[in-house]
Design an enzyme around this catalytic site. Structure first.
Site, PDB file in Angstrom:
ATOM      1  N   HIS A 102       0.826  -1.204   0.000  1.00 62.62           N
ATOM      2  CA  HIS A 102       0.000   0.000   0.000  1.00 62.62           C
ATOM      3  C   HIS A 102       0.861   1.256   0.000  1.00 62.62           C
ATOM      4  O   HIS A 102       2.049   1.223   0.358  1.00 62.62           O
ATOM      5  CB  HIS A 102      -0.916   0.036   1.234  1.00 62.62           C
ATOM      6  CG  HIS A 102      -0.179   0.172   2.528  1.00 62.62           C
ATOM      7  ND1 HIS A 102       0.541  -0.859   3.092  1.00 62.62           N
ATOM      8  CD2 HIS A 102      -0.037   1.237   3.370  1.00 62.62           C
ATOM      9  CE1 HIS A 102       1.093  -0.450   4.220  1.00 62.62           C
ATOM     10  NE2 HIS A 102       0.765   0.824   4.410  1.00 62.62           N
ATOM     11  N   ASP A 104       0.431   5.159   1.771  1.00 62.51           N
ATOM     12  CA  ASP A 104      -0.289   5.637   2.946  1.00 62.51           C
ATOM     13  C   ASP A 104      -1.330   6.699   2.602  1.00 62.51           C
ATOM     14  O   ASP A 104      -1.079   7.614   1.807  1.00 62.51           O
ATOM     15  CB  ASP A 104       0.694   6.223   3.969  1.00 62.51           C
ATOM     16  CG  ASP A 104       1.559   5.154   4.607  1.00 62.51           C
ATOM     17  OD1 ASP A 104       1.060   4.033   4.823  1.00 62.51           O
ATOM     18  OD2 ASP A 104       2.739   5.436   4.895  1.00 62.51           O
ATOM     19  N   HIS A 254       4.735  -0.043   0.278  1.00 58.51           N
ATOM     20  CA  HIS A 254       5.465  -0.808   1.279  1.00 58.51           C
ATOM     21  C   HIS A 254       4.529  -1.793   1.962  1.00 58.51           C
ATOM     22  O   HIS A 254       3.309  -1.665   1.891  1.00 58.51           O
ATOM     23  CB  HIS A 254       6.105   0.115   2.316  1.00 58.51           C
ATOM     24  CG  HIS A 254       5.138   1.010   3.033  1.00 58.51           C
ATOM     25  ND1 HIS A 254       4.621   2.147   2.468  1.00 58.51           N
ATOM     26  CD2 HIS A 254       4.586   0.921   4.275  1.00 58.51           C
ATOM     27  CE1 HIS A 254       3.801   2.738   3.313  1.00 58.51           C
ATOM     28  NE2 HIS A 254       3.747   2.000   4.424  1.00 58.51           N
ATOM     29  N   ARG A 269       6.123   6.484  13.820  1.00 58.73           N
ATOM     30  CA  ARG A 269       6.155   7.104  12.501  1.00 58.73           C
ATOM     31  C   ARG A 269       5.591   8.512  12.522  1.00 58.73           C
ATOM     32  O   ARG A 269       4.558   8.776  13.138  1.00 58.73           O
ATOM     33  CB  ARG A 269       5.334   6.250  11.523  1.00 58.73           C
ATOM     34  CG  ARG A 269       5.389   6.704  10.074  1.00 58.73           C
ATOM     35  CD  ARG A 269       4.417   5.901   9.225  1.00 58.73           C
ATOM     36  NE  ARG A 269       3.053   6.454   9.290  1.00 58.73           N
ATOM     37  CZ  ARG A 269       1.980   5.825   8.855  1.00 58.73           C
ATOM     38  NH1 ARG A 269       2.082   4.590   8.377  1.00 58.73           N
ATOM     39  NH2 ARG A 269       0.787   6.406   8.927  1.00 58.73           N
TER      40      ARG A 269
END
Length: 278
Positions: A102, A104, A254, A269
């Protein structure tokens, strides 16, 4: 760039990815930062080892690329004064969240520029992350397929993720929502800095191709999803505590390798706001 004066850059795969050494992200001079920025655009995903940085330093580094996103659903550190962070925590009771390819937050009109992910707790083995170059995926298609895709628009939404009943993110500070967020983006995106073209559809958020019948849309997206998984387009990174990965969300996808589901793994993150794809 063929030479670097302030950093060391070592590619780890043919399609994308490079390890950067000789810098500390909490104390990065302007010249070194400019080279990191250039390496980021060139290699699409960068890896840094032994980066013992605070959350404030983590955010300060991200802000050198742009403003930081506050995720519309995941804000686990909001009460600690860090709403910009998404924490990816997995262990025996909590499964990996991102085990499908995917990009983000593509359900927003302006998806992120990229993210900076630091490993706080790494498993003894397993739990690697893979990235794939959407430049390489696009460039491997035939000229006829590229021309057909160039006029298509995809609909991205949260219907199968954050807006779906039973999609559990409560252990990550997730907030359920019945509202479905959606956006429309070109199937082939032009990178605003490199000028290169790449595929911009993903299994997690892309719902359909606008203007196509359901079976046509499903067949084309299914082909593209299988194509994106080609190993030649990817790289893989093994985590250690205080390792950092920074990826360009505009031209990569990723996924986590969910091969050690019993291990404790914690990643923190921050994400940098982007612009409208074209």
């Amino acid at each position: 760039m063929s030479s670097w004066k302030h950093i060391s850059v070592n590619p780890i795969a043919g399609a994308l990815g490079a390890e950067v050494s000789g810098v500390h992200l909490g104390d990065l001079g302007e010249d070194a930062f400019n080279e990191v920025r250039a390496a980021f655009v060139e290699h699409q995903v960068l890896f840094f080892r032994d980066q013992e940085i605070t959350r404030d330093q983590h955010k300060a580094f991200g802000r050198r690329f742009g403003t930081l996103q506050i995720h519309p659903f995941l804000q686990p550190l909001k009460d600690e004064g860090h709403p910009e962070f998404v924490v990816l925590q997995s262990d025996e009771k909590h499964p990996y969240l991102a085990e499908a390819w995917h990009s983000d937050v593509t359900f927003m009109d302006e998806p992120p520029l990229g993210s900076v992910l630091r490993c706080a707790v790494a498993p003894e083995f397993g739990g690697d992350t893979m990235w794939a170059s959407m430049y390489a995926a696009y460039e491997a298609l035939s000229d006829k397929m590229q021309r057909m895709l160039s006029d298509l628009v995809a609909i991205h939404d949260t219907a199968r993720t954050f807006s779906r009943t039973g999609y559990r993110t409560d252990h990550l500070g997730g907030t359920p929502s019945r509202e479905v967020l959606s956006a429309e983006h070109p199937v082939v995106r032009t990178h605003p800095e490199s000028g290169r073209k790449g595929l911009f559809v993903n299994t997690t958020f892309t719902a359909s191709i606008k203007g196509m019948k359901p079976l046509e849309s499903a067949a084309l997206l299914g082909f593209l999803y299988r194509h994106i998984e080609t190993p030649d387009f990817s790289c893989r990174f093994r985590w250690r505590p205080n390792s950092v990965a920074m990826w360009d969300n505009r031209c990569t996808q990723h996924r986590v390798v969910a091969d050690n589901r019993l291990a404790n793994r914690r990643m923190e993150r921050i994400t940098i706001n982007g612009d409208k794809p074209f």
